[in-house]
Design an enzyme around this catalytic site. Structure first.
Site: not given
Ligand SMILES: *Cc1c(COP(=O)(O)O)cnc(C)c1O
Length: 427
Positions: A267, A144, A239
């Protein structure tokens, strides 16, 4: 009734918020039932509107490394708020957080702050495309990267040469530039590289996957991607929205030893406020506006409250680097406890763990990619989730999400959780 007030609030929310929530996973669609509404939180716990206490295993989906309402972050935000909440004019805070982040993470010189992980990933691929002059990206099924169009793509049927939209509203035109590979499967990457020579700008992935449960990279997988990217002029994007400042001060790059060309954050870097970021070498980042031609901007980017929270969080980490060891030990302890409980039940299960990320899958096959993650028994997961919820343990309300441990969790909390799991699974 245990969830009386939460139920009423959910009904009310449904009148004015689609599905009653502002982000789908909160609505409990994957597990059924009514989501609990949080009233307040401190440390390892939150309390719902009915007054029930929960040991929290999602920590706002990762950001709260030290637990809820961490004093250093609270203090920073409160003090800062009194001096103004947003300017749209530079502040020294942005440079301070940038300097600190760059000093902690390997292989990056410059960083751009945005407001979410989605924004960070969406901007990172634009930068990769601008830098390489190529259009296509490779992503992995089950990883994701936020909800930007380019990532809402599923594997096409038949030969996996290009993806198809997995949400209405994503155009076929966008989908054709996102190619889908299988996690932990370099052969699936090679097939795409061969069929699309010279057109791939970037390979993006979660270096430790956390959005199909926790799935660690197998030996050689990240190294194999690194080699292929270097050979073919492709940018490797890690990511690290989930793993950054969680697996170690330098994130997955540090703990795996593999270096990415572009790294995205979210995060933890915001300490619980909305912050995202992407970072790379000075050379790559020089392509970004206003230094270079690749456009990216934001009214609230580098917002002083968010920067203060992020600074307090990263400084807390720097003042206490042992936090990662403690988190790893607590997670291993939970793993061992759940393992004992689950093995005694005789039902098939897998537990995956990496650092402070862990997940339980009710399947007999090792979970190494999206397909194997999807082989889990959902009724078993639902019963496990609701049983624990009723006993005051909040797990991610989906089998495709990782738990995130926080350092406020005590060994008593972990024992409480393991005992609750034993009760639930004994049925
Ligand atoms: C949470 C997440 C995102 C998206 O971040 P948001 O702040 O929810 O837009 C992208 N990549 C990874 C790996 C994530 O866990």
């Amino acid at each position: 009734m245990r969830y009386q007030r939460s139920s009423a609030l959910f009904q009310e929310a449904n009148q004015v918020l689609p599905g009653g929530v502002n982000s789908p996973v909160r609505a409990f669609k994957a597990v059924g039932g009514t989501p609990v509404f949080v009233k307040e939180a401190k440390g390892a716990y939150f309390w719902d509107e009915d007054g029930n206490r929960y040991v929290d295993y999602i920590a706002s989906w990762g950001p709260l490394l030290f637990g809820h309402a961490h004093e250093a972050v609270l203090e920073a935000v409160v003090v800062r708020a009194r001096k103004g909440t947003s300017f749209g004019i530079p502040t020294a805070l942005e440079t301070e957080l940038a300097q600190l982040a760059v000093s902690m993470v390997p292989n990056i010189d410059k960083i751009r702050f945005v407001n979410s992980g989605t924004e960070a990933c969406m901007s990172a691929i634009r930068l990769a495309r601008g830098y390489t002059g190529r259009d296509k990206i490779i992503k992995f099924a089950g990883c994701y990267h936020g909800h930007a169009d380019a990532f809402l793509i599923q594997a096409g049927s038949g030969a996996v040469t290009f993806g198809s939209p997995n949400s209405p509203g994503v155009t076929a035109g966008t989908a054709k530039d996102t190619l889908l590979a299988r996690y932990n499967d370099l052969e699936s990457v090679d097939a795409l590289l061969d069929a699309n020579k010279g057109t791939i700008a970037a390979i993006i992935l979660e270096p430790v996957a956390g959005n199909m449960g926790c799935i660690p990279p197998e030996a050689g997988f990240l190294e194999g991607l690194r080699e292929r990217c270097s050979d073919q002029g492709i940018l490797l994007i890690f990511d690290e929205v989930m793993t950054g400042f969680r697996l170690g001060r330098g994130g997955a790059q540090e703990v795996t030893g593999v270096r990415a060309d572009l790294v995205t954050f979210g995060k933890v870097i915001g300490g619980g406020l909305p912050v995202g970021a992407f970072a790379a070498s000075a050379e790559i980042m020089s392509c970004l506006a206003p230094e270079g031609p690749v456009y990216q901007a934001g009214t609230l980017s580098g917002n002083p409250l968010a920067m203060s929270a992020g600074l307090a969080m990263l400084r807390s980490i720097e003042a206490d680097p042992e936090v990662f060891t403690r988190l790893g030990e607590k997670t291993a302890y939970l793993h061992q406890g759940l393992d004992q409980v689950l093995s005694a039940t005789g039902r098939p299960y897998q537990i995956n763990r990496f650092g402070s990320m862990i997940s339980v899958h009710f399947t007999e096959v090792p979970v190494t990619d999206f397909e194997t993650a999807a082989s889990g028994n959902n009724p078993s997961f639902k019963a496990y989730f609701h049983g624990l919820l009723d006993r005051g343990v909040y797990l991610p309300p989906s089998a495709f999400e990782s738990y995130f441990l926080n350092d406020a969790l005590s060994y008593e909390d972990l024992d409480f959780t393991i005992a609750a799991a034993a009760e639930v699974l004994a049925v």
